[in-house]
Write an enzyme that holds these catalytic residues in place. Structure first.
Site, PDB file in Angstrom:
ATOM      1  CG  HIS A 136      -9.812  -1.573  -0.109  1.00 58.05           C
ATOM      2  ND1 HIS A 136      -9.731  -0.197  -0.484  1.00 58.05           N
ATOM      3  CD2 HIS A 136      -8.814  -2.080   0.289  1.00 58.05           C
ATOM      4  CE1 HIS A 136      -8.393  -0.017   0.000  1.00 58.05           C
ATOM      5  NE2 HIS A 136      -7.989  -0.905   0.561  1.00 58.05           N
ATOM      6  CD  GLU A 195      -8.752  -3.782   3.879  1.00 55.49           C
ATOM      7  OE1 GLU A 195      -7.460  -3.578   4.191  1.00 55.49           O
ATOM      8  OE2 GLU A 195      -9.434  -2.997   3.659  1.00 55.49           O
ATOM      9  CG  ASP A 221      -7.285  -0.319   6.824  1.00 56.49           C
ATOM     10  OD1 ASP A 221      -6.386  -1.011   6.317  1.00 56.49           O
ATOM     11  OD2 ASP A 221      -8.327   0.055   6.305  1.00 56.49           O
ATOM     12  CG  HIS A 267      -6.005   3.389   5.383  1.00 55.13           C
ATOM     13  ND1 HIS A 267      -5.197   4.260   4.988  1.00 55.13           N
ATOM     14  CD2 HIS A 267      -5.562   2.106   4.852  1.00 55.13           C
ATOM     15  CE1 HIS A 267      -4.274   3.711   4.081  1.00 55.13           C
ATOM     16  NE2 HIS A 267      -4.475   2.519   4.058  1.00 55.13           N
ATOM     17  CD  GLU A 309      -3.509  -3.133   5.628  1.00 60.48           C
ATOM     18  OE1 GLU A 309      -2.423  -2.430   5.489  1.00 60.48           O
ATOM     19  OE2 GLU A 309      -4.405  -3.158   4.691  1.00 60.48           O
TER      20      GLU A 309
END
Length: 239
Positions: free
Chosen positions: A14, A41, A43, A56, A109
């Site tokens: 993450h 992962e 953003d 993020h 994301e």
């Protein structure tokens, strides 16, 4: 047919493998994940001048101590900031892709709070030149719909949860938490909040789609994931 084996087989770090002087969503965190053969992962957001940055939050204060909204700031202004008191800066997505260089898969994301548009369009252009394994993911099924229409071969992930505390209508929360807009996003996998499982809609979706549990942070979360998910998005533990 999409090759989704990595979604089942490769634990996903993450915001990278962060900690010990490697901030979340930083190049060192991503390189650490790749060195340990974990997926990544991350953003993405769009700056005022049209750059895709890996970050993020909507604002920069938590990670930099300075007050900027990413959408209203130029890339050069964001580049002057430092992440969590380290020498590291907010990276462009292209820089992250160059650094990872296809060594491990990446789940991207999409942090878009408005209608699908410039961010998705710019992201599609960037990803068309990347040879590594990746998927795009979003809470917003209409953001994923953009990729369904314009690049249907790209893997898409529908992110969801119970949406507790979110400023959405009751009807919207009901539809999103029960995956009732999957016909819009046509996802290849589901990414669901580990603390909101079990969920009957997720169990039904798992019959045909991979389910990722996020964010797994401890042994209890891991046990939930083993029961209800196919793979994990994790931090602060060693899978």
């Amino acid at each position: 047919m999409h090759d989704t084996r990595w979604l089942y087989e490769t634990p996903i770090a993450h915001r990278g493998l962060h900690g010990e002087g490697k901030p979340e969503n930083s190049i060192p965190a991503f390189l650490a994940a790749a060195d340990h053969h974990y997926g990544i992962e991350l953003d993405v957001r769009l700056t005022q001048d049209g750059e895709i940055v890996v970050f993020h939050d909507a604002g920069t204060h938590r990670m930099t101590g300075q007050h900027h909204l990413v959408k209203d700031a130029t890339f050069s202004a964001l580049r002057a900031l430092r992440l969590s008191g380290t020498p590291y800066t907010i990276p462009r997505l292209t820089e992250v892709l160059d650094a990872v260089h296809g060594r491990v898969p990446i789940v991207i994301e999409i942090k878009n709070t408005g209608r699908a548009g410039k961010l998705e369009e710019t992201l599609l252009t960037v990803l068309q030149n990347y040879d590594g394994a990746f998927a795009v993911a979003s809470f917003d099924p209409f953001s994923l719909q953009y990729f369904k229409k314009n690049s249907p071969e790209m893997l898409r992930g529908q992110i969801a949860s119970q949406f507790k505390g979110e400023t959405l209508s009751g009807a919207a929360k009901f539809m999103l938490r029960n995956l009732l807009l999957n016909s819009v996003s046509a996802p290849d996998f589901i990414s669901y909040n580990i603390h909101d499982l079990p969920n009957k809609s997720v169990a039904q979706a798992r019959k045909t789609l991979c389910v990722l549990g996020w964010v797994v942070r401890n042994a209890r979360d891991l046990q939930i994931a083993k029961k209800y998910c196919d793979n994990i998005i994790f931090e602060n533990i060693t899978p």
